[in-house]
Enzyme design. Structure first.
Site, PDB file in Angstrom:
ATOM      1  N   SER A 187       0.853  -1.192   0.000  1.00 30.93           N
ATOM      2  CA  SER A 187       0.000   0.000   0.000  1.00 30.93           C
ATOM      3  C   SER A 187       0.885   1.237   0.000  1.00 30.93           C
ATOM      4  O   SER A 187       1.973   1.243   0.589  1.00 30.93           O
ATOM      5  CB  SER A 187      -0.898   0.017   1.241  1.00 30.93           C
ATOM      6  OG  SER A 187      -1.539   1.274   1.381  1.00 30.93           O
ATOM      7  N   TYR A 200      -2.601  -1.111   9.778  1.00 31.89           N
ATOM      8  CA  TYR A 200      -2.619  -1.473   8.363  1.00 31.89           C
ATOM      9  C   TYR A 200      -1.304  -1.113   7.680  1.00 31.89           C
ATOM     10  O   TYR A 200      -0.697  -1.951   7.001  1.00 31.89           O
ATOM     11  CB  TYR A 200      -3.783  -0.770   7.666  1.00 31.89           C
ATOM     12  CG  TYR A 200      -3.871  -1.048   6.185  1.00 31.89           C
ATOM     13  CD1 TYR A 200      -4.379  -2.260   5.719  1.00 31.89           C
ATOM     14  CD2 TYR A 200      -3.450  -0.111   5.248  1.00 31.89           C
ATOM     15  CE1 TYR A 200      -4.457  -2.527   4.360  1.00 31.89           C
ATOM     16  CE2 TYR A 200      -3.526  -0.364   3.890  1.00 31.89           C
ATOM     17  CZ  TYR A 200      -4.034  -1.573   3.460  1.00 31.89           C
ATOM     18  OH  TYR A 200      -4.106  -1.833   2.107  1.00 31.89           O
TER      19      TYR A 200
END
Length: 307
Positions: A187, A200
């Site tokens: 990400s 995350y």
């Protein structure tokens, strides 16, 4: 010229060379097909089959469809049977390629061995580790995360453990044949310390470091391993946000990201996300981590999700 002058000139020259090299490497991303071309048979030359995890929707589905369009047979893996069947039907009807559907929850501890048995006889040329989850769609502080204990386990299992296990299953065959491609989906949030997405983004840092380490270990074996780190992509995981110049559709992102396969052990997968990553890394952390910036991020995500 005295010693002090020499030191300043040397330092200035080093800075010019450093930033000159950064500009050069960045400029190559603008002409990806020129600098990092892929032959039409690149993917099929790696092997007969591609395996894509988390392929019932979003980015995983787009990877499965695109790789089938490149001539590969595809193994699609997810826990959602009906969605996988629809993806398999779409691939078969639009590309004519073979599709194997594996309906399993990969985060379950005893499932990986069963997956290995189902894949052991396949000539797998491409692995896409796409499976991943957000702790919360709306960014929040770590302790404000709903069902935090359970969420910690889910995020680590899904974003970290499954990726490492799938590489353990498929990498030996690639090493034996001396070729293969592994794409691990990270990400853009892993490029900086990212408050409100702490769990995350930290899990995605693992994805990047793991991928870069594996590439260093197995590059000489003819295996290409890359972490691809998108920012905004319109998928069910992100609430199907409206696509724009920064938020790409899953299909557009996958098509461009595959063109970046030879561009290094980590890419952002598109020019707009590459620029965004460069900008974020140029912002002072004191500003990026300010309370006003965190509040603004929360409101922006809520607005884009219509909440």
């Amino acid at each position: 010229m005295d010693v002090m002058d020499f030191c300043f000139i040397s330092l200035g020259s080093a800075v010019v060379v450093y930033y000159g090299m950064k500009v050069f490497f960045f400029s190559r991303m603008l002409y990806i097909k020129l600098w990092f071309p892929l032959s039409k048979s690149f993917f099929t030359s790696m092997g007969e089959w591609a395996v894509v995890t988390g392929s019932s929707e979003g980015i995983g589905k787009a990877y499965a469809i695109e790789l089938a369009g490149q001539g590969m047979n595809v193994v699609i893996v997810s826990r959602t049977k009906e969605k996988l069947k629809m993806v398999a039907k779409e691939i078969s009807e639009t590309t004519g390629q073979k599709v194997i559907v594996i309906v399993e929850d990969l985060t379950e501890e005893n499932i990986i061995g069963e997956i290995e048995d189902k894949l052991k006889d396949l000539n797998i040329g491409v692995l896409v580790n796409n499976l991943g989850i957000l702790p919360s769609r709306i960014p929040c502080r770590y302790l404000d995360t709903a069902d935090l204990d359970q969420t910690i386990t889910k995020v680590i299992n899904c974003n970290v453990r499954v990726m490492a296990k799938m590489c353990k299953i498929i990498l030996p065959g690639m090493e034996k044949r001396g070729k293969g491609v592994i794409v691990n989906v990270s990400s853009g949030m892993a490029c900086v310390v990212c408050p409100l997405y702490t769990l995350y983004s930290a899990s995605k840092v693992f994805v990047e470091r793991f991928s870069q380490g594996l590439q260093a270990e197995y590059k000489s074996k003819g295996i290409l391993i890359q972490a691809v780190a998108p920012f905004g992509v319109s998928t069910p995981m992100t609430g199907n946000m409206k696509a724009d110049m920064v938020t790409l559709t899953a299909e557009d992102f996958v098509k461009t990201s595959l063109q970046y396969l030879r561009a290094g052990d980590k890419t952002y997968g598109s020019i707009c996300h590459t620029v965004l990553g460069w900008i974020l890394q140029s912002i002072p952390l004191q500003l990026l981590h300010s309370q006003s910036m965190q509040d603004g991020l929360t409101e922006l995500v809520k607005k884009r999700l219509g909440e």
